[in-house]
Write an enzyme that holds these catalytic residues in place. Structure first.
Site, short mmCIF file in Angstrom:
data_model
loop_
_atom_site.label_atom_id
_atom_site.label_comp_id
_atom_site.label_asym_id
_atom_site.label_seq_id
_atom_site.Cartn_x
_atom_site.Cartn_y
_atom_site.Cartn_z
N ARG A 55 0.84 -1.22 0.00
CA ARG A 55 0.00 0.00 0.00
C ARG A 55 0.87 1.26 0.00
O ARG A 55 0.51 2.26 -0.63
CB ARG A 55 -0.95 -0.03 1.19
CG ARG A 55 -2.04 1.02 1.11
CD ARG A 55 -3.10 0.82 2.18
NE ARG A 55 -2.56 0.95 3.52
CZ ARG A 55 -3.24 0.68 4.63
NH1 ARG A 55 -4.49 0.25 4.57
NH2 ARG A 55 -2.68 0.82 5.82
N LYS A 106 -2.75 6.46 1.39
CA LYS A 106 -2.51 6.94 2.75
C LYS A 106 -1.55 8.12 2.68
O LYS A 106 -0.35 8.00 2.98
CB LYS A 106 -1.96 5.79 3.60
CG LYS A 106 -2.31 5.91 5.06
CD LYS A 106 -2.21 4.57 5.76
CE LYS A 106 -2.23 4.70 7.26
NZ LYS A 106 -3.40 5.34 7.83
N GLU A 152 -16.10 6.36 5.03
CA GLU A 152 -15.33 5.88 6.17
C GLU A 152 -15.21 6.99 7.20
O GLU A 152 -15.89 8.02 7.08
CB GLU A 152 -13.96 5.36 5.72
CG GLU A 152 -13.07 6.38 5.04
CD GLU A 152 -11.69 5.82 4.68
OE1 GLU A 152 -11.18 4.95 5.41
OE2 GLU A 152 -11.12 6.29 3.69
#
Ligand code: PLP
Ligand code: COI
Length: 340
Positions: A82, A184, A220
């Protein structure tokens, strides 16, 4: 290994410097050999890409002491991959995935005295991150970068541990269609700061973000994915191209299906459906699974049938199974547990 004298049971989610961290620098198109350092400070140009244009991405994972005394991490290969995806989206060189896992192992090993003992309720949180270090004044990517990994012992992310949370439906957006919600990047969190501060001022624990295009679908929170349980016992998580692909959520779906025999669905979740759900939880490395008891939409309260006192029964089973795998009480699927 003698552990540090720390009041493990009363740790919050806060930074405590530990002894060693990993650093590697990227220059002239290549990463250097990297290594551990005791220096917790970063010295970079006043005009560094990270300071001017927020060119930074990060990861979060944990190390645990298992029931039989081993020190382990949970699926670090997925964090490595990721971070690569995040780096590429922000025009940064990926840190090689095998070296990422190696760096994590080195940091845990060098700070083993800070890995909380089994059963203490605390864990060692690892924070790998990558940022642009050389001066950029026109809007463009840096061409020199630093990758670091530090660690810090932590307790529960939300005060009160597993007490159900109260969320508000947020009027601010977290991520745009075709934007950076799926990676992220520090910038996603910078823009959530005002939303979290005002949520806290109004007495809420966190924000529920809806999709910014239509404001009809659940996305989220600022730091975790949602997981719902329907009244029929199906585990449902929102599918969206603008949320972070949580490693905890992906693991929980597997656990629900293959360990608990539950039906699972990853699909769009209209906000309208939330009032019909039996249980709701927030899942992430820091959040583990934190139960949600109430969601407030501009004064209109949705009270989850699981109540405000404890986790719902399915959430609890998921929590116990996941943490059982992480702490070595339950056999893990192949490759999930990496021993230090
Ligand atoms: N969503 C956001 C915005 C996060 O910051 C995090 C934390 O990492 C998560 C979800 C959960 O992801 P993971 O389970 O990989 O920690
Ligand atoms: C994590 O769970 O690792 C995160 O990065 C969430 C963050 C908000 C602490």
């Amino acid at each position: 290994m003698d552990k540090k004298q720390i009041d493990w049971g009363n740790l919050g989610f806060a930074y405590m410097p530990t002894e060693q961290r990993y650093v590697s620098n990227y220059k002239d198109g290549a990463w250097d050999e990297g290594g551990l350092t005791t220096d917790a400070n970063v010295v970079i140009s006043e005009c560094a890409g990270v300071l001017q244009y927020a060119q930074t991405v990060f990861e979060g994972l944990k190390a645990y002491t298992t029931e039989d005394g081993r020190t382990v991490t949970f699926r670090p290969d997925l964090n490595a991959s990721r971070l690569k995806d995040s780096a590429e989206r922000l025009e940064m060189p990926a840190f090689p995935e095998d070296r990422f896992v190696e760096a994590v192992k080195q940091v845990v090993k060098a700070n083993e005295a800070y890995v909380p003992p089994y059963g203490s309720g605390a864990t060692l949180y690892l924070r790998p991150y990558l940022f642009g270090t050389n001066p950029v004044i026109g809007v463009k990517p840096a061409d020199e970068f630093q990758f670091r990994v530090f660690c810090t012992p932590v307790g529960p992310y939300f005060k009160g541990g597993v007490k159900p949370l109260t969320l508000r439906v947020c009027d601010f957006d977290r991520a745009a269609p075709h934007g950076t919600g799926h990676i992220k990047a520090g910038l996603n969190y910078a823009m959530s700061l005002h939303a979290i501060v005002t949520a806290h001022e109004e007495g809420f624990d966190e924000n529920m973000y809806l999709d910014s295009a239509t404001r009809t679908k659940v996305e989220e929170t600022g730091g975790a994915n949602f997981l719902f349980v329907t009244k029929e016992g199906t585990v449902v998580t929102p599918k969206s191209s603008t949320i972070l692909p949580s490693i905890t959520r992906r693991s929980l779906l597997y656990v629900a299906e293959h360990y608990l025999g539950l039906k699972v669905e990853e699909r769009e979740v209209p906000f309208e459906e939330v009032k019909d759900m039996a249980e709701c939880g927030l899942c992430g490395t820091a959040a583990v699974i934190s139960p949600v008891g109430k969601i407030v939409d501009h004064g209109k309260e949705i009270c989850m049938p699981s109540g405000m006192d404890e986790m719902g029964p399915v959430t609890k089973k998921l929590y116990d199974t996941l943490t059982g795998i992480q702490m070595g009480r339950i056999e893990a699927p192949e490759g999930w547990i990496v021993e230090i």
